[in-house]
Design a protein around this motif. Structure first.
Motif, PDB file in Angstrom:
ATOM      1  N   PRO A  31      -3.262   9.970  -7.576  1.00 50.43           N
ATOM      2  CA  PRO A  31      -3.286  10.140  -6.116  1.00 50.43           C
ATOM      3  C   PRO A  31      -4.688  10.361  -5.547  1.00 50.43           C
ATOM      4  CG  PRO A  31      -1.513  11.431  -7.070  1.00 50.43           C
ATOM      5  CD  PRO A  31      -2.324  10.891  -8.219  1.00 50.43           C
ATOM      6  N   GLN A  32      -5.512  11.114  -6.252  1.00 45.63           N
ATOM      7  CA  GLN A  32      -6.863  11.377  -5.751  1.00 45.63           C
ATOM      8  C   GLN A  32      -7.716  10.104  -5.772  1.00 45.63           C
ATOM      9  OE1 GLN A  32      -9.001  14.385  -7.895  1.00 45.63           O
ATOM     10  NE2 GLN A  32     -10.501  14.659  -6.274  1.00 45.63           N
TER      11      GLN A  32
ATOM     12  N   ARG B 226      -6.605   7.086  -5.806  1.00 46.69           N
ATOM     13  CA  ARG B 226      -5.987   6.133  -4.876  1.00 46.69           C
ATOM     14  C   ARG B 226      -6.463   6.380  -3.450  1.00 46.69           C
ATOM     15  NH1 ARG B 226       0.490   4.866  -4.741  1.00 46.69           N
ATOM     16  NH2 ARG B 226       0.428   3.243  -3.173  1.00 46.69           N
ATOM     17  N   GLN B 227      -6.536   7.653  -3.070  1.00 45.42           N
ATOM     18  CA  GLN B 227      -7.004   7.967  -1.725  1.00 45.42           C
ATOM     19  C   GLN B 227      -8.473   7.578  -1.559  1.00 45.42           C
ATOM     20  OE1 GLN B 227      -6.035  11.755  -0.159  1.00 45.42           O
ATOM     21  NE2 GLN B 227      -7.160  11.404   1.708  1.00 45.42           N
TER      22      GLN B 227
ATOM     23  N   LYS C  70       0.807  -1.225   0.000  1.00 49.69           N
ATOM     24  CA  LYS C  70       0.000   0.000   0.000  1.00 49.69           C
ATOM     25  C   LYS C  70       0.841   1.276   0.000  1.00 49.69           C
ATOM     26  CE  LYS C  70      -3.991  -2.102   2.330  1.00 49.69           C
ATOM     27  NZ  LYS C  70      -4.439  -2.919   1.333  1.00 49.69           N
TER      28      LYS C  70
ATOM     29  N   SER D 182      -8.551   3.796  -1.247  1.00 51.42           N
ATOM     30  CA  SER D 182      -8.049   3.344   0.050  1.00 51.42           C
ATOM     31  C   SER D 182      -9.040   3.636   1.159  1.00 51.42           C
ATOM     32  CB  SER D 182      -6.709   4.004   0.354  1.00 51.42           C
ATOM     33  OG  SER D 182      -5.746   3.578  -0.580  1.00 51.42           O
ATOM     34  N   THR D 183      -9.693   4.782   1.102  1.00 53.45           N
ATOM     35  CA  THR D 183     -10.698   5.132   2.098  1.00 53.45           C
ATOM     36  C   THR D 183     -11.922   4.239   1.954  1.00 53.45           C
ATOM     37  OG1 THR D 183      -9.939   7.419   2.089  1.00 53.45           O
ATOM     38  CG2 THR D 183     -12.118   7.000   3.007  1.00 53.45           C
TER      39      THR D 183
END
Length: 90
Positions: free
Chosen positions: A57-58, A60-61, A13, A64-65
């Motif tokens: 990145p956006q 991915r976040q 991760k 992940s959330t």
């Protein structure tokens, strides 16, 4: 079918962009439908979808959330890619 995008690409991760790209290329070569030994069109599409989410990145976040309380589900393909949605586990 639910998938962990990190597991699908074989990265942890905390993988950086270079690790993601390298893992994606390796998996894409392995599962490409033209590969007579290990070709698998379904996995090839899933690997591409996983990379599309994890390289941004956006996204991915968000993934992940969402992975903490939801699971991503692959649905039928649409023109230009794979449809992705998530299912609540309430």
């Amino acid at each position: 079918m639910t998938e962990d995008f990190y597991e699908l690409l074989g990265v942890n991760k905390t993988a950086d962009e270079a690790e993601l790209k390298s893992a994606y290329k390796k998996a894409a070569r392995k599962f490409h439908p033209d590969n007579a030994e290990t070709g698998n069109e379904e996995l090839f599409k899933k690997v591409g979808a996983a990379y599309e989410v994890l390289k941004d990145p956006q996204k991915r976040q968000i993934f992940s959330t969402a992975a903490l309380s939801r699971t991503w589900v692959f649905t039928s393909p649409r023109p230009g890619g794979i449809s992705r949605k998530y299912r609540d586990w309430e």
